[in-house]
Design a protein around this motif. Structure first.
Motif, PDB file in Angstrom:
ATOM      1  N   LYS A  87       0.841  -1.207   0.000  1.00 50.52           N
ATOM      2  CA  LYS A  87       0.000   0.000   0.000  1.00 50.52           C
ATOM      3  C   LYS A  87       0.878   1.260   0.000  1.00 50.52           C
ATOM      4  N   LEU A  88       1.901   1.270   0.843  1.00 49.22           N
ATOM      5  CA  LEU A  88       2.805   2.417   0.912  1.00 49.22           C
ATOM      6  C   LEU A  88       3.598   2.576  -0.379  1.00 49.22           C
ATOM      7  N   GLY A  89       3.978   1.441  -0.966  1.00 51.30           N
ATOM      8  CA  GLY A  89       4.814   1.466  -2.160  1.00 51.30           C
ATOM      9  C   GLY A  89       4.216   2.241  -3.316  1.00 51.30           C
ATOM     10  N   LYS A  90       2.915   2.345  -3.364  1.00 47.87           N
ATOM     11  CA  LYS A  90       2.253   3.103  -4.429  1.00 47.87           C
ATOM     12  C   LYS A  90       2.572   4.594  -4.338  1.00 47.87           C
ATOM     13  N   HIS A  91       3.067   5.041  -3.188  1.00 49.77           N
ATOM     14  CA  HIS A  91       3.357   6.458  -2.980  1.00 49.77           C
ATOM     15  C   HIS A  91       4.848   6.763  -2.927  1.00 49.77           C
ATOM     16  N   VAL A  92       5.679   5.726  -2.956  1.00 52.63           N
ATOM     17  CA  VAL A  92       7.133   5.910  -2.881  1.00 52.63           C
ATOM     18  C   VAL A  92       7.668   6.228  -4.274  1.00 52.63           C
ATOM     19  N   GLN A  93       8.375   7.344  -4.387  1.00 50.90           N
ATOM     20  CA  GLN A  93       8.973   7.748  -5.657  1.00 50.90           C
ATOM     21  C   GLN A  93      10.390   7.182  -5.727  1.00 50.90           C
ATOM     22  N   ALA A  94      10.505   5.942  -6.170  1.00 50.34           N
ATOM     23  CA  ALA A  94      11.807   5.295  -6.310  1.00 50.34           C
ATOM     24  C   ALA A  94      11.745   4.313  -7.471  1.00 50.34           C
ATOM     25  N   GLY A  95      12.869   4.098  -8.103  1.00 52.74           N
ATOM     26  CA  GLY A  95      12.920   3.177  -9.226  1.00 52.74           C
ATOM     27  C   GLY A  95      12.639   1.748  -8.822  1.00 52.74           C
ATOM     28  N   MET A  96      13.095   1.386  -7.619  1.00 49.91           N
ATOM     29  CA  MET A  96      12.896   0.024  -7.112  1.00 49.91           C
ATOM     30  C   MET A  96      12.477   0.123  -5.649  1.00 49.91           C
ATOM     31  N   LEU A  97      11.618  -0.771  -5.221  1.00 54.56           N
ATOM     32  CA  LEU A  97      11.204  -0.829  -3.826  1.00 54.56           C
ATOM     33  C   LEU A  97      11.309  -2.273  -3.363  1.00 54.56           C
TER      34      LEU A  97
END
Length: 125
Positions: A87-97
């Motif tokens: 859920k949080l990952g949808k808001h993280v501005q990064a190339g890879m998570l």
């Protein structure tokens, strides 16, 4: 940190073989200093090396603000409940998570890789 050691003032960056060596390092931003840490060079530059920065946070909104407040965005690692991280990952501005992992996405060369913002040269696989 269990078994952690603070480097001495006399320690050298060269290993016994004559090459350059930077010891694996964990940096813990003390609770309450999250806002101040945003101005630290560590938080604003790309760090390549065996360095992990741990930042405690009080809310999902604070986490997303801390994570995205940087011009570089090659990769991020979040530890916790996988469903919550998705859920949080949808808001993280990064190339890879990475979820509960540090190096798998870097070590598995068949996975898509790349950065956002001022990191990398786009995405490739």
């Amino acid at each position: 940190l269990a078994g952690g050691v603070l480097p001495s003032k006399s320690s050298s960056s060269s290993d016994s073989r004559g090459g350059q060596f930077y010891p694996p390092t964990v940096i813990l931003i003390p609770d309450g200093l999250q806002i101040e840490s945003r101005n630290m060079k560590l938080m604003q530059d790309e760090v390549f090396g065996p360095v992990i920065t741990i930042i405690p946070f009080e809310s999902d909104e604070q986490l997303i603000t801390l994570v995205n407040d940087c011009d570089f965005a090659l990769g991020s690692n979040i530890y916790g409940d996988p469903k919550h991280i998705a859920k949080l990952g949808k808001h993280v501005q990064a190339g890879m998570l990475a979820c509960n992992d540090f190096a798998t996405c870097y070590m598995c060369q068949s996975l898509p890789m790349g950065g956002l913002k001022d990191s990398g040269f786009g995405k490739f696989a």
